[in-house]
Motif scaffolding. Structure first.
Motif, PDB file in Angstrom:
ATOM      1  N   ARG A 188       1.131  -1.382  -0.054  1.00  0.00           N
ATOM      2  CA  ARG A 188      -0.097   0.613   0.025  1.00  0.00           C
ATOM      3  C   ARG A 188       1.085   1.591  -0.355  1.00  0.00           C
ATOM      4  O   ARG A 188       1.599   1.465   0.817  1.00  0.00           O
ATOM      5  N   VAL A 189       0.521   2.541  -0.998  1.00  0.00           N
ATOM      6  CA  VAL A 189       1.163   3.557  -1.134  1.00  0.00           C
ATOM      7  C   VAL A 189       0.004   4.368  -0.955  1.00  0.00           C
ATOM      8  O   VAL A 189      -0.719   4.412  -1.329  1.00  0.00           O
ATOM      9  N   TYR A 190       0.080   5.695  -0.068  1.00  0.00           N
ATOM     10  CA  TYR A 190      -0.873   6.543   0.471  1.00  0.00           C
ATOM     11  C   TYR A 190      -0.138   7.743   1.249  1.00  0.00           C
ATOM     12  O   TYR A 190       1.202   8.028   1.157  1.00  0.00           O
ATOM     13  N   TYR A 191      -0.872   8.373   0.576  1.00  0.00           N
ATOM     14  CA  TYR A 191      -0.560  10.335   1.443  1.00  0.00           C
ATOM     15  C   TYR A 191      -1.996  11.391   1.663  1.00  0.00           C
ATOM     16  O   TYR A 191      -2.974  11.393   1.190  1.00  0.00           O
ATOM     17  N   PHE A 192      -1.317  11.086   2.892  1.00  0.00           N
ATOM     18  CA  PHE A 192      -2.638  12.545   3.467  1.00  0.00           C
ATOM     19  C   PHE A 192      -1.938  13.776   3.491  1.00  0.00           C
ATOM     20  O   PHE A 192      -1.324  13.904   3.137  1.00  0.00           O
ATOM     21  N   HIS A 193      -3.230  15.347   3.450  1.00  0.00           N
ATOM     22  CA  HIS A 193      -2.391  16.229   2.659  1.00  0.00           C
ATOM     23  C   HIS A 193      -1.987  16.702   3.829  1.00  0.00           C
ATOM     24  O   HIS A 193      -0.961  17.669   3.843  1.00  0.00           O
ATOM     25  N   GLN A 194      -1.906  16.537   5.496  1.00  0.00           N
ATOM     26  CA  GLN A 194      -1.512  17.118   6.533  1.00  0.00           C
ATOM     27  C   GLN A 194      -0.355  15.964   7.311  1.00  0.00           C
ATOM     28  O   GLN A 194       0.841  16.456   7.341  1.00  0.00           O
ATOM     29  N   ASP A 195      -0.376  14.871   6.842  1.00  0.00           N
ATOM     30  CA  ASP A 195       0.504  14.162   6.996  1.00  0.00           C
ATOM     31  C   ASP A 195       1.901  13.619   6.142  1.00  0.00           C
ATOM     32  O   ASP A 195       2.693  13.087   6.477  1.00  0.00           O
ATOM     33  N   GLY A 196       0.967  13.855   4.757  1.00  0.00           N
ATOM     34  CA  GLY A 196       2.692  13.509   4.510  1.00  0.00           C
ATOM     35  C   GLY A 196       2.565  11.891   3.327  1.00  0.00           C
ATOM     36  O   GLY A 196       1.019  11.350   3.538  1.00  0.00           O
ATOM     37  N   TRP A 197       3.351  11.183   2.934  1.00  0.00           N
ATOM     38  CA  TRP A 197       3.657  10.347   2.471  1.00  0.00           C
ATOM     39  C   TRP A 197       3.676   9.133   3.376  1.00  0.00           C
ATOM     40  O   TRP A 197       4.962   9.850   4.321  1.00  0.00           O
ATOM     41  N   GLY A 198       3.012   7.984   2.904  1.00  0.00           N
ATOM     42  CA  GLY A 198       3.790   6.606   3.685  1.00  0.00           C
ATOM     43  C   GLY A 198       3.850   5.367   2.688  1.00  0.00           C
ATOM     44  O   GLY A 198       2.884   5.509   1.039  1.00  0.00           O
ATOM     45  N   ALA A 199       3.474   4.419   3.648  1.00  0.00           N
ATOM     46  CA  ALA A 199       3.936   3.084   2.772  1.00  0.00           C
ATOM     47  C   ALA A 199       3.804   2.227   2.950  1.00  0.00           C
ATOM     48  O   ALA A 199       4.253   1.561   5.132  1.00  0.00           O
ATOM     49  N   SER A 200       3.495   0.587   3.092  1.00  0.00           N
ATOM     50  CA  SER A 200       3.049  -0.448   4.146  1.00  0.00           C
ATOM     51  C   SER A 200       3.674  -1.417   3.177  1.00  0.00           C
ATOM     52  O   SER A 200       2.744  -1.383   2.764  1.00  0.00           O
ATOM     53  N   THR A 201       4.048  -2.343   4.298  1.00  0.00           N
ATOM     54  CA  THR A 201       4.216  -4.096   3.179  1.00  0.00           C
ATOM     55  C   THR A 201       3.908  -4.890   3.907  1.00  0.00           C
ATOM     56  O   THR A 201       4.387  -4.913   5.700  1.00  0.00           O
ATOM     57  N   PHE A 216      11.385   3.613   9.686  1.00  0.00           N
ATOM     58  CA  PHE A 216      10.507   2.352   9.674  1.00  0.00           C
ATOM     59  C   PHE A 216       9.774   1.875  10.159  1.00  0.00           C
ATOM     60  O   PHE A 216      10.905   1.570  11.624  1.00  0.00           O
ATOM     61  N   ASP A 217       8.781   1.359  10.287  1.00  0.00           N
ATOM     62  CA  ASP A 217       8.543   0.554  11.705  1.00  0.00           C
ATOM     63  C   ASP A 217       8.351  -1.057  11.144  1.00  0.00           C
ATOM     64  O   ASP A 217       7.261  -0.404  10.050  1.00  0.00           O
ATOM     65  N   VAL A 218       8.657  -1.588  12.333  1.00  0.00           N
ATOM     66  CA  VAL A 218       8.915  -3.333  11.219  1.00  0.00           C
ATOM     67  C   VAL A 218       7.974  -3.857  12.943  1.00  0.00           C
ATOM     68  O   VAL A 218       8.376  -3.459  13.971  1.00  0.00           O
ATOM     69  N   ALA A 219       7.064  -5.147  12.298  1.00  0.00           N
ATOM     70  CA  ALA A 219       6.203  -6.263  13.384  1.00  0.00           C
ATOM     71  C   ALA A 219       6.533  -7.261  12.715  1.00  0.00           C
ATOM     72  O   ALA A 219       6.657  -7.275  11.463  1.00  0.00           O
ATOM     73  N   GLN A 220       6.891  -8.425  13.967  1.00  0.00           N
ATOM     74  CA  GLN A 220       6.940  -9.562  13.408  1.00  0.00           C
ATOM     75  C   GLN A 220       5.862 -10.447  14.493  1.00  0.00           C
ATOM     76  O   GLN A 220       5.912 -10.073  15.318  1.00  0.00           O
ATOM     77  N   THR A 221       5.279 -11.379  13.972  1.00  0.00           N
ATOM     78  CA  THR A 221       4.077 -12.019  14.783  1.00  0.00           C
ATOM     79  C   THR A 221       3.625 -13.089  14.691  1.00  0.00           C
ATOM     80  O   THR A 221       3.582 -13.489  13.594  1.00  0.00           O
ATOM     81  N   PHE A 222       3.747 -14.388  15.396  1.00  0.00           N
ATOM     82  CA  PHE A 222       3.796 -15.686  15.623  1.00  0.00           C
ATOM     83  C   PHE A 222       2.295 -15.946  16.240  1.00  0.00           C
ATOM     84  O   PHE A 222       2.175 -15.772  17.135  1.00  0.00           O
ATOM     85  N   ASP A 223       1.574 -16.413  15.219  1.00  0.00           N
ATOM     86  CA  ASP A 223      -0.295 -16.290  15.817  1.00  0.00           C
ATOM     87  C   ASP A 223      -0.622 -17.988  16.035  1.00  0.00           C
ATOM     88  O   ASP A 223      -0.908 -18.390  14.828  1.00  0.00           O
ATOM     89  N   PHE A 224      -1.211 -18.509  16.455  1.00  0.00           N
ATOM     90  CA  PHE A 224      -1.759 -20.097  16.743  1.00  0.00           C
ATOM     91  C   PHE A 224      -3.012 -19.819  16.889  1.00  0.00           C
ATOM     92  O   PHE A 224      -4.313 -18.989  18.396  1.00  0.00           O
ATOM     93  N   HIS A 225      -4.098 -20.129  16.858  1.00  0.00           N
ATOM     94  CA  HIS A 225      -5.433 -20.671  16.857  1.00  0.00           C
ATOM     95  C   HIS A 225      -6.259 -21.217  16.666  1.00  0.00           C
ATOM     96  O   HIS A 225      -5.804 -22.949  16.053  1.00  0.00           O
ATOM     97  N   LYS A 226      -6.892 -21.827  18.076  1.00  0.00           N
ATOM     98  CA  LYS A 226      -7.609 -23.357  17.247  1.00  0.00           C
ATOM     99  C   LYS A 226      -9.505 -22.419  18.364  1.00  0.00           C
ATOM    100  O   LYS A 226      -9.235 -22.360  19.005  1.00  0.00           O
ATOM    101  N   ARG A 227     -10.264 -23.126  17.577  1.00  0.00           N
ATOM    102  CA  ARG A 227     -11.921 -23.570  18.015  1.00  0.00           C
ATOM    103  C   ARG A 227     -12.000 -24.241  19.089  1.00  0.00           C
ATOM    104  O   ARG A 227     -12.110 -25.785  18.895  1.00  0.00           O
ATOM    105  N   LEU A 228     -12.388 -24.212  20.392  1.00  0.00           N
ATOM    106  CA  LEU A 228     -12.531 -25.047  20.977  1.00  0.00           C
ATOM    107  C   LEU A 228     -13.396 -26.069  21.171  1.00  0.00           C
ATOM    108  O   LEU A 228     -13.674 -27.114  21.052  1.00  0.00           O
TER     109      LEU A 228
END
Length: 358
Positions: A227-240, A269-281
């Protein structure tokens, strides 16, 4: 004897055939299946199907303040859901100029009440309100979307840990309205362009473009979004963002998510890494353990927060009233990576005319 030798033989033969068929269906050699109501009776269903004992199914409800209040809440869900659905359908017909509204309207209103208790801090109940007005127009590629907040303006750490925060802990954002044009590039890749504004005075115009893809890799599922975006007051940004998941057996699923956000004005740059587990009991509850790390490039590459949490989510009533309990632990750089624990309780109600409420 050949029965076809007589003038009345055809009718007689058909009667004989019918008698034989009836005897085969209802004769003593055929075991009749039990009625469906008997098969699905509380006594026949397995114990793990229920969150109560089968004998409690027949108990009469007791009149109490709680029963009166819960009945009022149920009536509100039925009433407000129809109103939200009618509002979305009316706006869709008005904007599209078509007398018929599209069936995939995904508008909703989400109300919640959350209380969080942190280390050396008592719990405090806070109300939560989120909404989305999703209007698919008569043209399949065009949508009008009004939301209570924009993901692009929320810090990355807050996005990753949204369920752990109460409303007063989240960043202040304004509702946004956008006209979205959707394009399918292939069976697995979609492209969208959004033009809109933050709904405040004066308005803050924005533009964003996104490309999404989903692929199957043997037993693994891969999804990506740029994603690439532009807000008039906050400027440019991108996320992957990249997500890789699979079923790992015994009802558990695994999801690894990697995300990076570029803030042009901050040169960071802000970066994040998560490991997610899920189970329907069971048919009412599900379990979601997670571990993750969030970092950035200011001034050098380093991790800022390490966290772990477990979300236990319980369906209190039908498919619109839910409860959550989320214990978590975090180590934050601002606190010299000292251990900080929290426990959050949340009740949420979904008002929507769409069967998909999440």
């Amino acid at each position: 004897m050949n029965c076809w030798h007589y003038s009345f033989a055809p009718r007689r033969c058909w009667r004989i055939i019918g008698i034989i068929l009836l005897a085969g269906l209802y004769g003593p050699s055929t075991r009749a299946e039990p009625p469906l109501l008997q098969t699905l009776s509380p006594e026949q269903l397995p114990p793990e199907f229920f969150t109560f004992t089968p004998e409690e199914f027949w108990r009469e409800p007791e009149d109490s303040y709680w029963m009166a209040f819960s009945n009022w809440v149920i009536r509100q869900e039925h009433t407000q859901s129809r109103r939200i659905q009618a509002l979305g359908a009316w706006a869709d017909r008005t904007l599209s100029g078509n007398a018929r509204s599209m069936p995939d309207n995904a508008s909703y209103l989400r109300l919640g009440l959350a209380a969080e208790s942190r280390t050396s801090d008592l719990a405090d109940f806070d109300p939560e309100v989120r909404f989305k007005l999703d209007l698919p127009t008569a043209e399949e590629k065009l949508r009008v979307v009004v939301e209570s907040e924009s993901e692009d303006l929320i810090p990355l750490e807050e996005r990753q840990r949204d369920r752990q925060f109460t409303d007063d802990q989240r960043s202040d954002t304004d509702p946004t309205g956008a006209l979205s044009y959707l394009t399918r590039i292939s069976d697995t890749v979609n492209f969208s362009n959004d033009v809109g504004a933050r709904l405040r005075f004066p308005p803050d115009a924005f533009w964003r473009t996104s490309i999404r893809g989903r692929w199957g890799l043997s037993d693994w599922r891969l999804s990506a979004r740029q994603r690439v975006y532009y807000f008039h007051q906050d400027g440019w940004g991108a996320s992957t963002r990249f997500r890789l998941g699979k079923d790992i057996g015994k009802g558990w699923s695994f999801l690894a998510s990697s995300q990076a956000v570029w803030k042009h004005d901050d040169r960071r740059f802000d970066v994040a890494q998560t490991f997610d587990f899920h189970k329907r009991l069971n048919n009412r509850s599900e379990l979601n353990p997670r571990i993750g790390v969030v970092g950035g490039s200011d001034p050098d590459w380093r991790h800022e927060t390490v966290f772990a949490d477990i979300t236990w989510r319980y369906r209190l009533y039908q498919d619109w009233l839910y409860g959550e309990i989320i214990p978590s632990i975090e180590y934050d750089r601002e606190n010299d990576f000292q251990e900080e624990t929290s426990l959050l309780f949340r009740i949420e109600m979904f008002f929507s005319g769409n069967v998909i409420r999440r």
